[in-house]
Each structure stands twice: as structure tokens, then as C-alpha cells.
Design an enzyme around this catalytic site. Sequence first.
Site, short mmCIF file in Angstrom:
data_model
loop_
_atom_site.label_atom_id
_atom_site.label_comp_id
_atom_site.label_asym_id
_atom_site.label_seq_id
_atom_site.Cartn_x
_atom_site.Cartn_y
_atom_site.Cartn_z
N GLN A 94 2.87 -1.04 -4.93
CA GLN A 94 3.57 -1.52 -6.11
C GLN A 94 2.62 -1.57 -7.32
OE1 GLN A 94 4.30 -3.47 -2.93
NE2 GLN A 94 5.69 -1.77 -2.75
N ASP A 98 4.25 3.43 -8.64
CA ASP A 98 4.35 4.89 -8.72
C ASP A 98 3.40 5.49 -9.75
OD1 ASP A 98 6.40 4.72 -6.84
OD2 ASP A 98 7.92 4.51 -8.40
N GLY A 112 5.93 3.94 -1.64
CA GLY A 112 5.99 5.37 -1.36
C GLY A 112 4.82 6.02 -2.06
N HIS A 113 3.82 6.41 -1.29
CA HIS A 113 2.59 6.97 -1.88
C HIS A 113 2.49 8.44 -1.52
CE1 HIS A 113 0.72 2.68 -1.90
NE2 HIS A 113 1.81 2.78 -2.63
N LYS A 139 -1.17 6.00 -7.14
CA LYS A 139 -2.17 5.32 -6.30
C LYS A 139 -2.51 6.15 -5.07
CE LYS A 139 0.60 1.83 -5.97
NZ LYS A 139 1.64 2.19 -6.95
P1 GDP Z 1 2.16 5.81 -5.99
O1 GDP Z 1 3.32 5.04 -5.45
O2 GDP Z 1 1.41 5.06 -7.03
O3 GDP Z 1 1.24 6.35 -4.93
O4 GDP Z 1 2.78 7.08 -6.75
P2 GDP Z 1 3.96 8.03 -6.19
O5 GDP Z 1 3.39 8.91 -5.16
O6 GDP Z 1 5.17 7.23 -5.84
O7 GDP Z 1 4.34 8.83 -7.50
C1 GDP Z 1 3.41 9.60 -8.20
C2 GDP Z 1 3.90 11.06 -8.24
O8 GDP Z 1 3.15 11.78 -9.21
C3 GDP Z 1 3.67 11.80 -6.94
O9 GDP Z 1 4.69 12.74 -6.78
C4 GDP Z 1 2.33 12.51 -7.15
O10 GDP Z 1 2.18 13.69 -6.38
C5 GDP Z 1 2.42 12.84 -8.62
N1 GDP Z 1 1.15 12.89 -9.35
C6 GDP Z 1 0.04 12.12 -9.16
N2 GDP Z 1 -0.88 12.39 -10.12
C7 GDP Z 1 -0.32 13.33 -10.92
C8 GDP Z 1 -0.76 13.98 -12.11
O11 GDP Z 1 -1.84 13.75 -12.64
N3 GDP Z 1 0.10 14.89 -12.68
C9 GDP Z 1 1.33 15.18 -12.15
N4 GDP Z 1 2.09 16.07 -12.78
N5 GDP Z 1 1.77 14.57 -11.02
C10 GDP Z 1 0.96 13.65 -10.44
P1 IMO Z 2 4.75 2.03 -4.85
O1 IMO Z 2 3.72 1.42 -3.91
C1 IMO Z 2 8.02 1.39 -7.69
C2 IMO Z 2 10.56 -2.14 -7.03
C3 IMO Z 2 12.00 -1.89 -6.63
C4 IMO Z 2 12.68 -3.09 -7.28
C5 IMO Z 2 11.63 -4.19 -7.08
C6 IMO Z 2 11.92 -5.08 -5.87
O2 IMO Z 2 5.27 3.34 -4.42
O3 IMO Z 2 4.25 2.00 -6.26
P2 IMO Z 2 11.65 -4.68 -3.26
O4 IMO Z 2 12.32 -3.71 -2.34
O5 IMO Z 2 10.18 -4.60 -3.27
O6 IMO Z 2 12.13 -6.09 -3.02
O7 IMO Z 2 12.18 -4.28 -4.74
O8 IMO Z 2 10.40 -3.56 -6.89
N1 IMO Z 2 9.54 -1.49 -6.16
C7 IMO Z 2 8.84 -0.40 -6.52
N2 IMO Z 2 8.91 0.36 -7.63
N3 IMO Z 2 7.10 1.65 -6.74
C8 IMO Z 2 7.01 0.88 -5.64
O9 IMO Z 2 6.02 1.02 -4.72
C9 IMO Z 2 7.93 -0.19 -5.47
N4 IMO Z 2 8.12 -1.11 -4.52
C10 IMO Z 2 9.10 -1.90 -4.96
O10 IMO Z 2 12.47 -0.67 -7.16
O11 IMO Z 2 12.80 -2.88 -8.66
MG MG Z 3 5.37 5.24 -5.16
#
Ligand code: GDP
Ligand code: IMO
Ligand code: MG
Length: 449
Positions: free
Chosen positions: A223, A13, A40-41, A16
Site C-alpha cells: 500500500q 501502486d 499487488g506488486h 514498489k
Molecule cells: P506496487 O504495488 O507499488 O508494486 O506497483 P504495481 O505493480 O501495482 O503498479 C506499478 C505498475 O507500473 C506495474 O505494472 C509496473 O510494472 C509498472 N512500472 C513500474 N515502474 C515503471 C516505470 O518506470 N515506467 C512504466 N511505464 N511502468 C512502470
Molecule cells: P499495493 O501494495 C492501491 C486500497 C483499496 C481501497 C482501500 C482499502 O499494490 O500498492 P482494503 O482492501 O485494503 O481494505 O482497501 O485501500 N488499496 C490499495 N490501493 N494499491 C494497493 O496495494 C492497495 N491495497 C489496498 O483500493 O481503496
Molecule cells: Mg500494486
Amino acid sequence: MPGKVVLGAQWGDEGKGKITDLMADRMDFVVRYAGGNNAGHTVVCGDDEFKLHLMPSGILYPHITTVIGNGVVVNPKVLLEEMDNLHARGINCGKLRISCNAHLVMPYHMAFDRLGEVSLGSAKLGTTHRGIGPAYADKADRMGLRVQDLLDDKIFRTKLETALERKNAILVKAFDQEPFDADEIMAEYMGYAERLAPHIEDTSLLIYEALEEGKKVLFEGAQGTFLDIDHGTYPFVTSSSPTVGGVFTGTGVGPRHIDKIIGVAKAYTTRVGYGPFPTEQDNEVGETLGKMGVEFGTTTGRKRRCGWLDIVLLRYAVRVNSMTAIALTKLDVLSAFDRLKVCVGYSYQGKVYHDFPPHQTIFHKCEPEYLELPGWGSDITGITERADLPEEARRYVEFVEQAAGVPAEIISVGPKRTQTIWTPEGFEPRIEEGPYLYREDFEPPANNG
Ligand code: GDP
Ligand code: IMO
Ligand code: MG
């Protein structure tokens, strides 16, 4: 033209999705190499927000071929739902290619994921319950069904029946659960097969030929480094290889074709699920980070645990991934603080560790050693040039760069494409605030595939 990698430097999270989407503008291919729909991206484009789970984050651009590599575990139901949802929003998934060697997530994998967590009791991991661990376990156990098996119903049935023999015995005898029915699964999966068939191919060859032709390929991690099965905080990890090695095993491309490895790191740290987290702030600081950063899981909606930036972890992530640069995200969230803390070492039994400790007990029980830096306390979400950042923010970024040993080539100050500071030469994207670049002349195909 060599390939580039975007991967997570922390516990996932990190942003990416945003960084991949930005870079994809200048790419031809975007390739997912690990994980499944536990990911979840988030990609924000204008006023539209997209939450992608299996689909690579290059999908918003019509010129991009998106690829799901062999290292990904594919839940075909979720993938088709994702394609349908994108289609309904005007995104064409016709160019999606899926590796014939990727493994399938089966209904019993999700059942075993839940049952496994329940049986662990207080030692549970807090998985996403998407069946990811059991799917990778079957792959390693040579019990998995692969995407190519969808193309031959006889092979699919034989493999399914073999797997179910074992799975059902355990489900019934050890967990007192109902067994799975082979006919039902066959009917469901053969339906998916029909729709997915046109997308299935040898993606290793496809990517190799693209790279040899000079096409630009971006490998998108899911991840993060500390969720890596080998290099993460085992057993509180996922079951795949989000680190750079996963690119090679997860796509069938070799290291000669990679020249840039960008680790995405938040300017602080978050973690979803259980496991050690030395800089966690289970207090007002953590609450503020969570509130300002909107730290809720993209896949499960769970509240993310929040804490200060951990330089020990970042340095380790730079090392094990051979990172050439970092993308420092969510710097804007730190505007909420007057003083900032950064962890530079772990103290345990009179010794200070500056590298990731060799034994899990040290990591579980250590006290973080913090360095304090001044905050800037002003809104930076509209800044697009590094020189325009407040001095304290520039110092924070420079400190991180120095400690990590690699430049922050991308600094993100908000979720939107435009809220980005770029420094890599010759790599500035044509950032446009939605609608998507191609909407005007886009005609949805009759069949989304
Ligand atoms: P990922 O799994 O690495 O793709 O990240 P996620 O999408 O799960 O979580 C990142 C969250 O931060 C998302 O809601 C993005 O829209 C948000 N985000 C990304 N870059 C920034 C930033 O520079 N500032 C803020 N405030 N939010 C951001
Ligand atoms: P993105 O790509 C954050 C965490 C789960 C749990 C552990 C194992 O959005 O960054 P799993 O279901 O993979 O066997 O769970 O890994 N986990 C993540 N945490 N971002 C993710 O993906 C994750 N994918 C798995 O919360 O702790
Ligand atoms: Mg994510």
C-alpha cells in the site's frame, strides 16, 4: 549492516515491486511488514511478468530469504496458490519464512468485507474485498487466529468456535446470511497447516540475528502512506500501517537497525477506490496518464484514478516516514505531455495550505494550486544515465527533489529492470535482463516447501 526500507509514498501502486526486486539483488532478506493480499506488486524480468500479492518481491532471486512478518495478515489459501504458481514458473519458495504471530485471514473476513461495503452504500470505501479490514479488526479486538494456531488443531478449533459464535450471530441476525461451519473451516485450514508448517517460525528473532551477523535486510512496504490507518486519508484507507512505523511493529525489529528509507513515488499520482484526491484529472489528461501508464489495479483489475503529482502529499510522506530518498517511477509516462502541472499548495476559503491540512474538509474541498513546468515530449525509456535525460526531464526531477527535500536516488523510466537510472553510491545492482539469474542450474524441488 543496517536494514533498508522501500515503502509507498502515495496511494499505493507506485512501483514498489519493481524497486524492491532491483534492490533485492544486493540483499540477503526481503521482508513484508504490513497488508495482505490486497497488495499487488509487479515485477518484470525479461519478458516475464510476475504479480505478487503476499510473497515478498525478492522471491525471484535464489539467494534471498523472503519473510512474511507479523504485521501481515495471511490468507493461507492465496499464499499457497501463489507459491504453486511461482513453482510452476521455476521459482523455488523453499526459503519463505512466515511469522508465527501473523494473523490469518479467515473465510468470514471476506464475507464481512463485502457486507460492510454494501451496508455503507454510497459511502463505501472501494476495498479490495480480500477481508483485510475485518482481519485487522479482529486482531485489534483480540479475536484473531494466528499463523501459529495452525500448528495446534485443538487451540485452532477453540479459537475458531469462539470467533464463529460471534460472527455467525451477526451474519444471521444482522445480515440474513448463512452461518459458517466450524468443521468445514477446520478441514480446510488444517490442510493448509500441513503445507505451511515447515515455513513458520519466530521471524523477529530470525531477522535480528541476520542483522547482527551483518546480513542485508530489505523491508518491503505494501500500500502507501495515504492508505495508512493513522497517517492516511481516513476513513478511505486500508487497515494497516504502510508507513515506516509499520516496519517496527510489523516485524519486531527496532529503528537502530534501519539506515535507509526509500519512498517510492510515481512522477504523477494514482488512486484505486474511493476518497478525496485533489489533483485527480477526470478528463483527457487523466485518460492519457491511465493509458500511457497502463493504470489498472494489479489485484482487482480496476481502472486507477489518475492525476498530476502532488508535492504537498509528497512532502508529508517524506516527513512521516523519515525518508532518506525517493525512487521516482514512471517518469516515462509524462513524455506524453507538452506541459506538466505539479500541485504545490491547496487553496481553501482564501487560505493556501502548503502542508497536509489538519481537517479532512479542507482536503476534500480544496482547489489545488499548480505550477507549470515544460514537458520534454520525447521517449526516455532507453535512458540509463541521469545526464542523458532531456533537460526538461532533469529539471522536473530536480524540482521534485528540491520540493521533497530528499534526493531521487532511483529514477524509473519503464517497467523493466534495465529501465532504471541509479545514483546512490555503491548501490548499483547487477541489472540483468531475464531469464532469472539462476534458471540454468535450478531444479524444482519435489514439494514446493
Ligand atoms: P506496487 O504495488 O507499488 O508494486 O506497483 P504495481 O505493480 O501495482 O503498479 C506499478 C505498475 O507500473 C506495474 O505494472 C509496473 O510494472 C509498472 N512500472 C513500474 N515502474 C515503471 C516505470 O518506470 N515506467 C512504466 N511505464 N511502468 C512502470
Ligand atoms: P499495493 O501494495 C492501491 C486500497 C483499496 C481501497 C482501500 C482499502 O499494490 O500498492 P482494503 O482492501 O485494503 O481494505 O482497501 O485501500 N488499496 C490499495 N490501493 N494499491 C494497493 O496495494 C492497495 N491495497 C489496498 O483500493 O481503496
Ligand atoms: Mg500494486
